[in-house]
Design a protein around this motif. Structure first.
Motif, mmCIF file in Angstrom:
data_model
loop_
_atom_site.group_PDB
_atom_site.id
_atom_site.type_symbol
_atom_site.label_atom_id
_atom_site.label_comp_id
_atom_site.label_asym_id
_atom_site.label_seq_id
_atom_site.Cartn_x
_atom_site.Cartn_y
_atom_site.Cartn_z
ATOM 1 N N GLU A 112 3.918 7.100 2.968
ATOM 2 C CA GLU A 112 3.963 8.314 4.332
ATOM 3 C C GLU A 112 4.272 7.154 6.074
ATOM 4 O O GLU A 112 4.026 6.956 7.328
ATOM 5 C CB GLU A 112 3.319 8.944 5.209
ATOM 6 C CG GLU A 112 3.377 10.757 4.476
ATOM 7 C CD GLU A 112 1.933 11.593 4.281
ATOM 8 O OE1 GLU A 112 1.310 11.703 5.320
ATOM 9 O OE2 GLU A 112 2.570 12.617 3.938
ATOM 10 N N ASP A 113 3.872 5.753 5.333
ATOM 11 C CA ASP A 113 3.810 4.432 5.827
ATOM 12 C C ASP A 113 6.014 4.196 5.545
ATOM 13 O O ASP A 113 5.645 3.807 4.990
ATOM 14 C CB ASP A 113 2.922 3.092 5.381
ATOM 15 C CG ASP A 113 3.474 2.301 6.744
ATOM 16 O OD1 ASP A 113 3.786 2.047 7.466
ATOM 17 O OD2 ASP A 113 2.801 0.795 6.479
ATOM 18 N N HIS A 126 0.842 -0.985 0.605
ATOM 19 C CA HIS A 126 -0.002 0.316 -0.158
ATOM 20 C C HIS A 126 0.877 1.681 0.270
ATOM 21 O O HIS A 126 2.074 1.208 0.308
ATOM 22 C CB HIS A 126 -1.381 0.211 0.927
ATOM 23 C CG HIS A 126 -0.813 0.676 2.419
ATOM 24 N ND1 HIS A 126 -0.802 1.319 3.318
ATOM 25 C CD2 HIS A 126 0.960 -0.353 2.750
ATOM 26 C CE1 HIS A 126 -0.144 1.748 4.951
ATOM 27 N NE2 HIS A 126 0.762 0.889 4.115
ATOM 28 N N ILE A 127 0.102 2.354 -0.633
ATOM 29 C CA ILE A 127 1.132 3.767 -0.169
ATOM 30 C C ILE A 127 -0.124 4.653 0.313
ATOM 31 O O ILE A 127 -1.623 4.619 0.548
ATOM 32 C CB ILE A 127 0.767 4.585 -1.721
ATOM 33 C CG1 ILE A 127 1.936 3.952 -2.793
ATOM 34 C CG2 ILE A 127 1.382 5.757 -1.376
ATOM 35 C CD1 ILE A 127 1.221 4.053 -4.064
ATOM 36 N N GLU A 164 9.734 1.326 2.935
ATOM 37 C CA GLU A 164 11.081 0.895 2.117
ATOM 38 C C GLU A 164 10.546 -0.221 1.309
ATOM 39 O O GLU A 164 12.177 -0.203 0.893
ATOM 40 C CB GLU A 164 12.287 0.944 3.503
ATOM 41 C CG GLU A 164 12.342 2.528 4.231
ATOM 42 C CD GLU A 164 12.867 2.683 5.593
ATOM 43 O OE1 GLU A 164 13.423 1.397 6.181
ATOM 44 O OE2 GLU A 164 13.165 3.235 6.147
ATOM 45 N N ARG A 165 10.583 -0.876 1.957
ATOM 46 C CA ARG A 165 10.512 -2.104 1.074
ATOM 47 C C ARG A 165 8.986 -2.410 -0.535
ATOM 48 O O ARG A 165 8.937 -2.730 -0.798
ATOM 49 C CB ARG A 165 9.590 -3.626 2.117
ATOM 50 C CG ARG A 165 10.542 -3.146 3.343
ATOM 51 C CD ARG A 165 10.089 -4.547 3.615
ATOM 52 N NE ARG A 165 8.754 -4.996 3.581
ATOM 53 C CZ ARG A 165 7.937 -4.854 5.140
ATOM 54 N NH1 ARG A 165 8.323 -3.209 5.981
ATOM 55 N NH2 ARG A 165 6.428 -4.318 5.274
ATOM 56 N N GLY A 166 8.876 -0.804 -0.623
ATOM 57 C CA GLY A 166 8.315 -0.568 -1.582
ATOM 58 C C GLY A 166 6.829 -1.195 -1.154
ATOM 59 O O GLY A 166 5.668 -1.502 -2.796
ATOM 60 N N GLY A 167 6.157 -0.736 -0.094
ATOM 61 C CA GLY A 167 4.556 -0.725 0.139
ATOM 62 C C GLY A 167 4.248 -2.272 -0.030
ATOM 63 O O GLY A 167 3.675 -2.284 1.279
ATOM 64 N N GLU A 168 5.395 -2.977 0.375
ATOM 65 C CA GLU A 168 5.529 -4.327 0.449
ATOM 66 C C GLU A 168 4.753 -4.188 2.382
ATOM 67 O O GLU A 168 5.333 -4.154 3.509
ATOM 68 C CB GLU A 168 5.835 -5.189 0.505
ATOM 69 C CG GLU A 168 6.370 -6.586 1.015
ATOM 70 C CD GLU A 168 5.302 -8.127 -0.141
ATOM 71 O OE1 GLU A 168 4.535 -8.359 0.760
ATOM 72 O OE2 GLU A 168 5.204 -7.512 -1.242
ATOM 73 N N LEU A 169 3.273 -5.480 2.604
ATOM 74 C CA LEU A 169 2.949 -5.490 3.872
ATOM 75 C C LEU A 169 3.153 -6.784 3.645
ATOM 76 O O LEU A 169 2.731 -7.822 5.455
ATOM 77 C CB LEU A 169 1.612 -5.119 3.942
ATOM 78 C CG LEU A 169 1.523 -3.238 3.924
ATOM 79 C CD1 LEU A 169 0.121 -3.897 4.051
ATOM 80 C CD2 LEU A 169 2.004 -2.919 5.231
ATOM 81 N N GLY A 170 2.935 -7.654 3.389
ATOM 82 C CA GLY A 170 3.088 -9.380 3.463
ATOM 83 C C GLY A 170 1.759 -10.018 3.235
ATOM 84 O O GLY A 170 0.968 -9.552 3.056
ATOM 85 N N TYR A 189 -6.025 6.026 9.689
ATOM 86 C CA TYR A 189 -4.320 6.059 9.549
ATOM 87 C C TYR A 189 -4.888 7.225 8.309
ATOM 88 O O TYR A 189 -3.678 7.753 8.526
ATOM 89 C CB TYR A 189 -3.941 4.934 9.606
ATOM 90 C CG TYR A 189 -4.205 3.851 9.907
ATOM 91 C CD1 TYR A 189 -3.262 4.625 11.661
ATOM 92 C CD2 TYR A 189 -4.603 2.420 10.229
ATOM 93 C CE1 TYR A 189 -3.087 3.554 12.432
ATOM 94 C CE2 TYR A 189 -4.968 1.955 11.555
ATOM 95 C CZ TYR A 189 -3.718 1.999 12.495
ATOM 96 O OH TYR A 189 -4.095 0.965 13.777
ATOM 97 N N GLY A 190 -5.478 7.180 7.262
ATOM 98 C CA GLY A 190 -5.473 7.980 6.551
ATOM 99 C C GLY A 190 -5.933 7.306 5.302
ATOM 100 O O GLY A 190 -6.851 6.479 5.185
ATOM 101 N N TYR A 191 -4.643 8.405 4.115
ATOM 102 C CA TYR A 191 -6.183 6.958 2.599
ATOM 103 C C TYR A 191 -4.485 6.761 1.960
ATOM 104 O O TYR A 191 -3.051 6.665 1.514
ATOM 105 C CB TYR A 191 -5.821 8.879 1.385
ATOM 106 C CG TYR A 191 -6.531 9.841 2.068
ATOM 107 C CD1 TYR A 191 -8.538 9.378 2.022
ATOM 108 C CD2 TYR A 191 -6.507 10.516 3.085
ATOM 109 C CE1 TYR A 191 -9.287 10.541 2.470
ATOM 110 C CE2 TYR A 191 -7.165 11.591 3.461
ATOM 111 C CZ TYR A 191 -8.586 11.368 3.160
ATOM 112 O OH TYR A 191 -9.640 12.524 3.603
ATOM 113 N N HIS A 192 -5.124 5.339 2.108
ATOM 114 C CA HIS A 192 -4.632 3.791 1.414
ATOM 115 C C HIS A 192 -4.893 4.197 -0.333
ATOM 116 O O HIS A 192 -6.457 4.022 -0.701
ATOM 117 C CB HIS A 192 -4.769 2.734 1.799
ATOM 118 C CG HIS A 192 -4.790 2.827 3.770
ATOM 119 N ND1 HIS A 192 -3.919 2.554 4.087
ATOM 120 C CD2 HIS A 192 -5.539 2.942 4.089
ATOM 121 C CE1 HIS A 192 -3.825 2.408 5.306
ATOM 122 N NE2 HIS A 192 -5.587 2.740 5.296
ATOM 123 N N ILE A 193 -3.853 4.113 -0.881
ATOM 124 C CA ILE A 193 -4.100 3.165 -2.690
ATOM 125 C C ILE A 193 -2.959 1.627 -2.117
ATOM 126 O O ILE A 193 -2.136 1.445 -1.671
ATOM 127 C CB ILE A 193 -2.823 4.048 -3.145
ATOM 128 C CG1 ILE A 193 -3.612 5.182 -3.887
ATOM 129 C CG2 ILE A 193 -3.068 2.716 -4.315
ATOM 130 C CD1 ILE A 193 -2.418 5.944 -3.813
#
Length: 367
Positions: A247-248, A183-184, A253-259, A291-295
């Protein structure tokens, strides 16, 4: 079954990797070794910071006085672990156990293999506030302990032992539906925004405050919409854009990766959106959460089921091996404690006095 993500598996009953404090005053003598006040202060702070009190400022905001019953509990635990550490260190020295650079290199490789990559290890360390230097010292401690255990008993786990554990604990290997996503995030936290505004203007009127919050959120949403437009125009650049804009910072740092994660692992707004998407797709619109707005970009999906034994085998063997090592180490420390000569140079650290203090505090509460 949860993965063991740090090198602390053998430190369950032993305080490892303590950074020495500056105060060199001796408080406890264990055989021929002296535990200093500085070592204790570092150890008790570590106990507090690893407790639920971390959410309230940890050791920095904790009342470190014997009149605080919770402090007495952490004090007694830290004291016991420092005594055990002193006994173990002496036993390691007595047996001539050394740690080579090759030992550290091999242990590091083993841990990186377990967590998946060096980047993932660095992420975990950063998330837990552990520096590379502290981690290396903890590694050395773990290797020493492993060598000590191996000098007492050679431990190995067979495939049949691992399979037996798997068959007897099948519920541990069941998992619900999971998705893998990136996510972004453009942060838009209402409470934090209000707090930031009030920090600059304590006397702000409610109407003006609401207007400022609305303006800030409008600007945040406009920024997120602009990024979403950029992502849709260049889907292959999602990771690059996430590193630059999200902003996470941890996932950024991992390109948005959450696993991979389950529905329950995320806030409902995020989970509902992610689990409604197909793999290799990006959310059509912004997803708003507290938390805000996610892509969101979903990259994979796992249906509910069980992890097969073949995939879980190595993790089970590591777990069972660790449990046996801990048992051997505990038997050793129990024996060393019984024969140790322990002198409390500062009587307030004597368990007898600590217990009396706890009883006194409980009596006061009852009255």
């Amino acid at each position: 079954m949860k993965k063991i993500l740090t090198c602390a598996a053998l430190s369950v009953i032993l305080l490892s990797g303590c950074t020495l404090g500056q105060n060199k005053e001796g408080i406890i003598k264990v055989n021929d070794s002296v535990i200093t006040r500085g070592e204790f202060e570092t150890a008790v702070d570590k106990e507090i910071n690893n407790s639920p009190f971390k959410a309230f400022g940890g050791a920095n905001n904790f009342v470190k006085e014997d009149s605080n019953v919770m402090y007495l509990i952490y004090k007694e635990k830290a004291t016991r672990e420092l005594i055990i550490k002193s006994l173990i260190d002496a036993e390691i020295e007595k047996r001539g156990i050394k740690v080579s650079d090759e030992d550290i290199k091999n242990e590091m490789k083993s841990i990186i293999d377990k967590v998946g990559s060096k980047d993932e290890l660095n992420r975990i360390l950063k998330q837990r506030g552990i520096s590379n230097g502290e981690f290396t010292e903890d590694l050395k401690t773990q290797i020493r302990i492993k060598k000590l255990v191996n000098s007492i008993e050679k431990i190995s786990i067979s495939d049949s032992e691992a399979e037996k554990y798997y068959n007897e604990h099948k519920d541990q290997f069941k998992h619900g539906e999971q998705v893998r996503a990136s996510h972004i995030l453009i942060s838009a936290d209402t409470l934090q925004t209000i707090k930031d505004i009030k920090a600059k203007n304590k006397d702000i009127e409610p109407e003006e405050l609401n207007k400022k919050v609305e303006d800030i959120f409008a600007a945040k949403k406009a920024k997120a919409e602009s990024i979403l437009k950029e992502v849709k125009a260049n889907p292959d650049n999602f990771e690059k854009i996430a590193k630059k804009e999200s902003e996470d910072k941890v996932s950024g740092e991992r390109g948005g990766e959450l696993g991979f994660f389950s529905r329950e692992a995320m806030v409902p707004e995020f989970s509902n959106a992610a689990f409604s998407m197909k793999p290799n797709t990006i959310s059509e619109t912004l997803v708003q959460s507290p938390y805000g707005y996610h892509i969101i970009k979903v990259t994979d999906r796992i249906e509910a089921g069980s992890t097969p034994f073949a995939k879980a085998k190595d993790e089970i063997k590591f777990y069972l091996e660790t449990q046996k090592q801990i048992k051997v180490l505990k038997n050793l420390t129990d024996g060393l404690m019984k024969s140790a000569k322990i002198e409390y140079l500062d009587k307030s650290f004597d368990p007898k006095n600590v217990n009396k203090q706890e009883e006194t505090e409980e009596t006061k509460k009852e009255k």
